[in-house]
Design a protein around this motif. Structure first.
Motif, PDB file in Angstrom:
ATOM      1  N   ASN A 121     -13.114 -12.144 -16.047  1.00 35.25           N
ATOM      2  CA  ASN A 121     -12.604 -11.880 -17.338  1.00 35.25           C
ATOM      3  C   ASN A 121     -11.231 -11.652 -17.660  1.00 35.25           C
ATOM      4  O   ASN A 121     -10.728 -10.805 -16.835  1.00 35.25           O
ATOM      5  N   ILE A 122     -10.508 -12.341 -18.497  1.00 37.08           N
ATOM      6  CA  ILE A 122      -9.156 -12.271 -18.364  1.00 37.08           C
ATOM      7  C   ILE A 122      -8.416 -10.997 -18.967  1.00 37.08           C
ATOM      8  O   ILE A 122      -7.383 -10.526 -18.613  1.00 37.08           O
ATOM      9  N   ASP A 123      -9.473 -10.283 -19.740  1.00 41.05           N
ATOM     10  CA  ASP A 123      -8.924  -9.107 -20.471  1.00 41.05           C
ATOM     11  C   ASP A 123      -8.855  -7.929 -19.262  1.00 41.05           C
ATOM     12  O   ASP A 123      -7.894  -6.934 -19.401  1.00 41.05           O
ATOM     13  N   ASN A 124      -9.711  -7.901 -18.405  1.00 39.87           N
ATOM     14  CA  ASN A 124      -9.704  -7.089 -17.317  1.00 39.87           C
ATOM     15  C   ASN A 124      -8.573  -7.265 -16.558  1.00 39.87           C
ATOM     16  O   ASN A 124      -7.683  -6.236 -16.018  1.00 39.87           O
ATOM     17  N   ALA A 125      -7.966  -8.494 -16.463  1.00 35.35           N
ATOM     18  CA  ALA A 125      -6.880  -8.983 -15.282  1.00 35.35           C
ATOM     19  C   ALA A 125      -5.672  -8.309 -16.168  1.00 35.35           C
ATOM     20  O   ALA A 125      -4.863  -7.793 -15.621  1.00 35.35           O
ATOM     21  N   ASN A 126      -5.605  -8.590 -17.674  1.00 31.71           N
ATOM     22  CA  ASN A 126      -4.343  -8.157 -18.269  1.00 31.71           C
ATOM     23  C   ASN A 126      -4.343  -6.825 -18.182  1.00 31.71           C
ATOM     24  O   ASN A 126      -3.415  -6.196 -18.198  1.00 31.71           O
ATOM     25  N   GLN A 127      -5.584  -5.876 -18.266  1.00 28.31           N
ATOM     26  CA  GLN A 127      -5.496  -4.519 -18.352  1.00 28.31           C
ATOM     27  C   GLN A 127      -4.866  -4.099 -16.957  1.00 28.31           C
ATOM     28  O   GLN A 127      -4.086  -3.042 -16.885  1.00 28.31           O
ATOM     29  N   LEU A 128      -5.285  -4.540 -15.910  1.00 30.16           N
ATOM     30  CA  LEU A 128      -4.671  -4.254 -14.537  1.00 30.16           C
ATOM     31  C   LEU A 128      -3.258  -4.603 -14.475  1.00 30.16           C
ATOM     32  O   LEU A 128      -2.617  -3.543 -14.007  1.00 30.16           O
ATOM     33  N   VAL A 129      -2.912  -5.771 -15.075  1.00 35.69           N
ATOM     34  CA  VAL A 129      -1.224  -5.924 -15.086  1.00 35.69           C
ATOM     35  C   VAL A 129      -0.674  -4.704 -15.856  1.00 35.69           C
ATOM     36  O   VAL A 129       0.585  -4.378 -15.271  1.00 35.69           O
ATOM     37  N   ALA A 130      -1.069  -4.536 -16.914  1.00 37.85           N
ATOM     38  CA  ALA A 130      -0.297  -3.561 -17.685  1.00 37.85           C
ATOM     39  C   ALA A 130      -0.426  -2.242 -16.997  1.00 37.85           C
ATOM     40  O   ALA A 130       0.787  -1.363 -16.920  1.00 37.85           O
ATOM     41  N   LYS A 131      -1.225  -1.871 -16.087  1.00 39.36           N
ATOM     42  CA  LYS A 131      -1.455  -0.559 -15.668  1.00 39.36           C
ATOM     43  C   LYS A 131      -0.456  -0.360 -14.425  1.00 39.36           C
ATOM     44  O   LYS A 131       0.242   0.437 -14.268  1.00 39.36           O
ATOM     45  N   LEU A 132      -0.200  -1.668 -13.827  1.00 35.50           N
ATOM     46  CA  LEU A 132       0.548  -1.897 -12.670  1.00 35.50           C
ATOM     47  C   LEU A 132       2.056  -1.755 -13.082  1.00 35.50           C
ATOM     48  O   LEU A 132       2.985  -1.218 -12.651  1.00 35.50           O
ATOM     49  N   ARG A 133       2.414  -2.490 -14.457  1.00 38.33           N
ATOM     50  CA  ARG A 133       3.579  -2.440 -14.880  1.00 38.33           C
ATOM     51  C   ARG A 133       3.883  -1.115 -15.344  1.00 38.33           C
ATOM     52  O   ARG A 133       5.323  -0.706 -15.360  1.00 38.33           O
ATOM     53  N   ASP A 134       3.130  -0.150 -15.860  1.00 39.29           N
ATOM     54  CA  ASP A 134       3.352   0.833 -16.267  1.00 39.29           C
ATOM     55  C   ASP A 134       3.949   1.881 -15.011  1.00 39.29           C
ATOM     56  O   ASP A 134       4.686   2.749 -15.278  1.00 39.29           O
ATOM     57  N   ALA A 135       3.417   1.581 -14.014  1.00 37.63           N
ATOM     58  CA  ALA A 135       3.568   2.371 -12.563  1.00 37.63           C
ATOM     59  C   ALA A 135       5.003   1.799 -12.083  1.00 37.63           C
ATOM     60  O   ALA A 135       5.153   2.319 -11.064  1.00 37.63           O
ATOM     61  N   GLY A 136       5.552   0.576 -12.749  1.00 39.44           N
ATOM     62  CA  GLY A 136       6.708   0.275 -12.096  1.00 39.44           C
ATOM     63  C   GLY A 136       6.739  -1.097 -11.145  1.00 39.44           C
ATOM     64  O   GLY A 136       7.817  -1.353 -10.719  1.00 39.44           O
ATOM     65  N   TYR A 137       5.553  -1.672 -11.070  1.00 42.06           N
ATOM     66  CA  TYR A 137       5.426  -2.627 -10.085  1.00 42.06           C
ATOM     67  C   TYR A 137       5.604  -3.894 -10.970  1.00 42.06           C
ATOM     68  O   TYR A 137       5.326  -4.058 -12.177  1.00 42.06           O
ATOM     69  N   GLN A 138       6.040  -5.116 -10.289  1.00 42.30           N
ATOM     70  CA  GLN A 138       6.407  -6.625 -10.570  1.00 42.30           C
ATOM     71  C   GLN A 138       4.808  -7.109 -10.733  1.00 42.30           C
ATOM     72  O   GLN A 138       4.653  -7.721  -9.570  1.00 42.30           O
ATOM     73  N   ALA A 139       4.086  -6.968 -11.721  1.00 44.59           N
ATOM     74  CA  ALA A 139       2.693  -7.827 -11.695  1.00 44.59           C
ATOM     75  C   ALA A 139       2.688  -8.831 -12.579  1.00 44.59           C
ATOM     76  O   ALA A 139       3.143  -9.019 -13.575  1.00 44.59           O
ATOM     77  N   GLY A 149     -13.481 -20.392 -18.558  1.00 43.76           N
ATOM     78  CA  GLY A 149     -14.027 -20.579 -17.212  1.00 43.76           C
ATOM     79  C   GLY A 149     -13.007 -20.523 -15.843  1.00 43.76           C
ATOM     80  O   GLY A 149     -13.645 -20.628 -14.671  1.00 43.76           O
ATOM     81  N   ASP A 150     -11.834 -20.510 -16.255  1.00 48.23           N
ATOM     82  CA  ASP A 150     -10.971 -20.293 -15.258  1.00 48.23           C
ATOM     83  C   ASP A 150     -10.888 -18.719 -14.471  1.00 48.23           C
ATOM     84  O   ASP A 150     -11.238 -17.905 -15.441  1.00 48.23           O
ATOM     85  N   LEU A 151     -10.434 -18.739 -13.425  1.00 48.87           N
ATOM     86  CA  LEU A 151     -10.615 -17.536 -12.564  1.00 48.87           C
ATOM     87  C   LEU A 151      -8.940 -16.943 -12.709  1.00 48.87           C
ATOM     88  O   LEU A 151      -7.941 -17.996 -12.549  1.00 48.87           O
ATOM     89  N   ALA A 152      -8.692 -15.717 -12.855  1.00 51.10           N
ATOM     90  CA  ALA A 152      -7.496 -15.203 -13.057  1.00 51.10           C
ATOM     91  C   ALA A 152      -7.093 -14.485 -11.733  1.00 51.10           C
ATOM     92  O   ALA A 152      -7.894 -13.286 -11.532  1.00 51.10           O
ATOM     93  N   ARG A 153      -5.952 -14.464 -11.093  1.00 51.82           N
ATOM     94  CA  ARG A 153      -5.428 -13.786 -10.035  1.00 51.82           C
ATOM     95  C   ARG A 153      -4.428 -12.844 -10.500  1.00 51.82           C
ATOM     96  O   ARG A 153      -3.648 -12.990 -11.269  1.00 51.82           O
ATOM     97  N   VAL A 154      -4.620 -11.638 -10.042  1.00 54.80           N
ATOM     98  CA  VAL A 154      -3.661 -10.568 -10.018  1.00 54.80           C
ATOM     99  C   VAL A 154      -2.722 -10.362  -8.892  1.00 54.80           C
ATOM    100  O   VAL A 154      -3.356 -10.058  -7.949  1.00 54.80           O
ATOM    101  N   VAL A 155      -1.354 -10.606  -9.182  1.00 51.70           N
ATOM    102  CA  VAL A 155      -0.534 -10.334  -7.984  1.00 51.70           C
ATOM    103  C   VAL A 155       0.570  -9.503  -8.120  1.00 51.70           C
ATOM    104  O   VAL A 155       0.873  -9.377  -9.343  1.00 51.70           O
ATOM    105  N   VAL A 156       0.970  -8.901  -7.030  1.00 47.20           N
ATOM    106  CA  VAL A 156       2.309  -8.021  -7.363  1.00 47.20           C
ATOM    107  C   VAL A 156       3.145  -8.516  -6.310  1.00 47.20           C
ATOM    108  O   VAL A 156       3.114  -9.064  -5.153  1.00 47.20           O
ATOM    109  N   GLY A 157       4.313  -8.836  -7.010  1.00 46.89           N
ATOM    110  CA  GLY A 157       5.562  -9.540  -6.511  1.00 46.89           C
ATOM    111  C   GLY A 157       5.924 -10.759  -7.120  1.00 46.89           C
ATOM    112  O   GLY A 157       5.863 -10.891  -8.579  1.00 46.89           O
TER     113      GLY A 157
END
Length: 190
Positions: A121-139, A149-157
């Motif tokens: 679910n792309i929306d879940n990945a985007n919500q996690l990235v927003a949460k990480l960016r609010d905490a100050g991480y480069q996500a 149908g594609d899978l979305a990877r969430v990375v920090v760095g």
């Protein structure tokens, strides 16, 4: 007989008519009339017949005496120039193609990322990235524009320092509840 009123009316009309006709000419003064002056263009120029065809003088040729028998031409050896000891050998320039540098060893190992999860679910990945960016991480989410149908990877760095990212693993787990993995970053295929 006409009444006094009719006589006065006719007299008034005559005076107004005279005023309308003659007074404007009287007040305008001397009128200037502008007339364009132009010269008439003749329909056909008068050309004499002899002027129509000019005579061209015939070319004059110089008289050259030719020899009675054929001439043979002898080519002599080139003379040596003074001050030059040997002739110059000119070689054509060889243009080499631009050298293609091979990637340096270790360049593909230079970057590191922490992968926190893979989401369908792309929306879940985007919500996690927003949460990480609010905490100050480069996500980031990879791929940036996923297809259905594609899978979305969430990375920090990415980061060059592996030790810095490995120290952030426990903080990321507390923040997101996900256990991250430390992976090499490939900029050509993130």
């Amino acid at each position: 007989m006409a009444s006094k009123f009719q006589s006065r009316l006719v007299g008034t009309i005559i005076l107004v008519a005279i005023g309308v006709i003659f007074l404007p000419d009287l007040f305008d003064g001397k009128k200037q009339h502008y007339q364009e002056q132009f010269a008439s263009i003749p329909l056909q120029p008068q050309i004499g017949i002899e002027d129509e065809f000019a005579t061209i003088p015939e070319p004059q040729f110089a008289e050259i005496d030719l020899p009675p028998e054929p001439v043979t031409v002898v080519i002599e050896e080139p003379q040596e120039l003074e001050g030059v000891s040997e002739p110059l050998n000119v070689k054509p320039l060889k243009v080499a193609p631009y050298p293609v540098e091979k990637p340096k060893v270790g360049n593909h190992d230079s970057g590191w990322v922490v992968q926190l999860g893979v989401f369908r679910n792309i929306d879940n990945a985007n919500q996690l990235v927003a949460k990480l960016r609010d905490a100050g991480y480069q996500a980031h989410v990879f791929p940036k524009q996923p297809k259905p149908g594609d899978l979305a990877r969430v990375v920090v760095g990415p980061d060059v320092s592996k030790s810095k990212l490995s120290a952030q693993l426990k903080d990321l787990e507390k923040l997101t509840g996900l256990k991250g993995r430390l992976l090499r970053f490939n900029p050509l295929n993130p």
